[in-house]
Design an enzyme around this catalytic site. Structure first.
Site: not given
Ligand code: NDP
Length: 447
Positions: A128, A168
Site C-alpha cells: 500500500k 484508492d
C-alpha cells in the site's frame, strides 16, 4: 523461541516496537485474535515465527515529493510505499492521496491487503502506498505535477513483476493516468505496472465498478447462505466515491433500495431511493464536476444532514464505503435496534472493533472489508493478466469471473468461520487468508 505465544503478549510486543501506529495495531489485533489460536493448534506455523514475520513489512520506502503549485510556490509532501509481502505474488495494492495519510494507516492497509489478496486466489502479494497530498481543490495541472514528481521516485520500486500499484481514496482515473504516463516515460517501456488504467491504454473493463459490485455480491452471497436476498431491502451506504457509487448501482440492479450516501461533510437521506437516473447524476457530479453530496439534496429536494454519518436511519442492510473507523459501537447498536440484519464493508476497516463485536453478538451478518471489498483487487489482478497476454476480455466475461471470485471468497470464509448457527466471517477470512501465505512462507524456509 515463541512458546509463550498469546494474543496479549504478541500485541504488547508489537505495540512496543511500533508505537504511535494505532490503526496498524487495530488491524493486527483483529487478525491475531483468530489466527493465534489457529497457530497454537498448528505448531509448524509457531515454530517458524510466521505471524511475527507477517506483521513486519518486507520494506518501507518513504520519500520527499516536491512540486510547484499554480502560483509558482514550492510545495513539499511525503510519499510512501509499504511493500508488505510478496510471498504469493508481486506486491499489489492501492495508492491513497489524502491529508490523513501516515505510516500507521498505510501499514494497516498493507497488512489487510495480504489477507485480501490471498482470499482472491490470484497470485498477488501485498503493498500500500500514497501521500498526505490532498487532491481536493487542486487544479488538474497541480495534480499532474504532483503525480509526476511522486512517480519520479516510485518508478525505482515498482514494475509488472515487482510491485503493481492501483488507485484508492483520492486516486482515481485522472491520477492513475498521470502516474502511468510518467512511469512509461521514465521506464522507457509500456508495461502493466499500474492497474486501474483507462481502457485506451491497457485498462480493464469493470475495474472501476469492481469493488462496489463485489461488495454487493458478497452481501447477496451472505444472504443467500440463509435463504434470503437483497431484493426489496432498504440499504444505507456511506461515502460517494468509487466504491459507494458502484455498490449503489449493483444494489439497484439486484432490486434493493439505497436511501443514503455521504461525503466528509454530511449525508443525504432520500427515502424514495436512488434510482438509475439519480445515480447517473451522482456519477457525473462526483467524478466529472467533483461536486459535493449536498448538491444531490438540493436537486432532488431530500434531507441533508450536515456533519453526520447515515447510521441513525432505519434499514435492513448497511454498506460502509467511505473510510476507516466510520462506524462505532453506538452506531452498531443503533443499526441493530432499527432492524439491520447485515453489514458488508466496502471500505477498509470502517467498523471499530467494538462495533464488530456488537454486530456479532446480535448475530447480524458481518462481512469484513478484506473479504467483501476484494472484488477491486481481483479485477486488478485480471487487468494484469490481460496486459500480460495482450488481450482484453469482455465486460460479461469479467463480471462472471468477479461473481465467481466473490462466491469463492464467501465459501472460504464459511469453511473456516462457521460456528454453530452463525458464520463468523471475520474469523473465516483471517484464517483462510493466512493459510495460503503462511504455507508459502514455510516452503521458502527462513527468509
Ligand atoms: P474515493 O476517494 O473515491 O471516495 C472516498 C469517499 O469517502 C468520498 O465520498 C469521501 O468524501 C469519503 N471520505 C473519505 N475520507 C473520509 C473521512 N475521513 N470521513 C468521511 N468521509 C470520508 O475512495 P474509494 O471509494 O476508492 O475508497 C473508499 C474506501 O474503500 C476506502 O477505505 C478504500 O481504502 C476502500 N477500498 C477501495 C477500493 C477501490 O477499488 N477503490 C478497493 C478496496 C477498498 P470526501 O469527498 O468529502 O473526501
Amino acid at each position: 523461541m515463541y512458546e509463550d505465544l498469546s494474543v496479549e503478549i504478541f500485541m504488547e510486543r508489537l505495540k512496543g516496537r511500533t508505537p504511535d501506529e494505532p490503526e496498524f495495531h487495530q488491524a493486527v489485533q483483529e487478525v491475531v485474535e483468530h489466527v493465534i489460536p489457529f497457530i497454537l493448534e498448528h505448531p509448524k506455523y509457531q515454530q517458524a515465527g510466521i505471524i511475527q514475520r507477517m506483521t513486519e513489512p518486507d520494506r518501507t520506502i518513504i520519500f520527499r515529493v516536491v512540486w510547484e503549485d499554480d502560483n509558482g510556490e514550492v510545495q513539499v509532501n511525503r510519499g510512501y510505499r509499504v511493500q508488505f509481502s510478496n510471498a504469493i505474488g508481486p506486491y499489489k495494492g492501492g495508492l491513497r492521496f489524502h491529508p490523513s495519510v501516515n505510516l500507521s494507516i498505510l501499514k494497516f492497509l498493507g497488512f489487510e491487503q495480504t489477507f485480501k489478496n490471498s482470499l482472491t486466489t490470484l497470485p498477488m502479494g501485498a503493498a500500500k502506498g500514497g501521500s498526505n497530498f490532498d487532491p481536493h481543490g487542486k487544479s488538474d495541472a497541480e495534480v499532474m505535477r504532483f503525480c509526476q514528481s511522486f512517480m519520479t521516485e516510485l518508478v525505482h520500486h515498482i514494475g509488472p513483476n515487482t510491485d503493481i500499484p492501483a488507485g484508492d481514496v483520492g486516486v482515481g482515473a485522472r491520477e492513475i493516468s498521470y502516474l502511468f504516463g510518467q512511469y512509461k516515460r521514465l521506464a522507457h517501456e509500456f508495461t502493466g505496472a499500474l492497474t486501474g488504467k483507462s481502457l485506451e491504454f491497457g485498462g480493464s473493463l469493470i475495474r472501476k465498478e469492481a469493488t462496489g459490485y463485489g461488495n454487493a455480491y458478497f452481501m447477496e452471497e451472505m444472504l443467500r447462505h440463509q435463504y434470503d436476498s437483497i431484493l426489496d431491502k432498504t440499504c444505507l451506504i456511506s461515502g460517494s466515491g468509487n466504491v459507494a457509487l458502484y455498490c449503489t448501482e449493483k444494489i439497484i440492479q439486484l432490486g434493493g433500495k439505497v436511501v443514503t450516501l455521504s461525503d466528509s461533510s454530511g449525508f443525504i437521506h432520500d427515502p424514495d431511493g436512488i434510482d438509475e437516473d439519480k445515480l447517473a447524476y451522482l456519477i457525473d457530479l462526483k467524478t466529472v464536476k467533483r461536486g459535493r453530496i449536498s448538491e444531490y439534496a438540493e436537486k432532488y429536494g431530500c434531507e441533508y444532514h450536515v456533519g453526520l454519518r447515515p447510521w441513525s436511519i432505519p434499514c435492513d442492510l448497511a454498506f460502509p464505503c467511505a473510510t476507516q473507523n466510520e462506524l462505532d459501537e453506538n452506531d452498531a447498536h443503533h443499526l441493530i435496534e432499527h432492524g439491520c440484519i447485515g453489514v458488508s464493508e466496502g471500505a477498509n476497516m470502517p467498523t471499530t472493533q467494538a462495533g464488530i463485536k456488537a454486530f456479532q453478538e446480535a448475530k447480524c451478518l458481518f462481512g469484513p472489508g478484506k473479504a467483501a471489498n476484494a472484488g477491486g483487487v481481483a479485477i486488478s489482478g485480471l487487468e494484469m493478466t490481460q496486459n500480460s497476454i495482450r488481450l482484453a476480455w469482455s465486460a460479461e466475461e469479467l463480471e462472471k469471473r468477479l461473481q465467481d471470485i466473490m462466491v469463492g471468497i464467501h465459501r472460504q470464509c464459511a469453511q473456516y468461520g462457521t460456528e454453530e448457527d452463525y458464520v463468523n466471517y471475520v474469523k473465516g477470512a483471517n484464517i483462510a487468508g493466512f493459510i495460503k501465505v503462511a504455507d508459502a512462507m514455510l516452503a521458502y524456509g527462513v527468509i
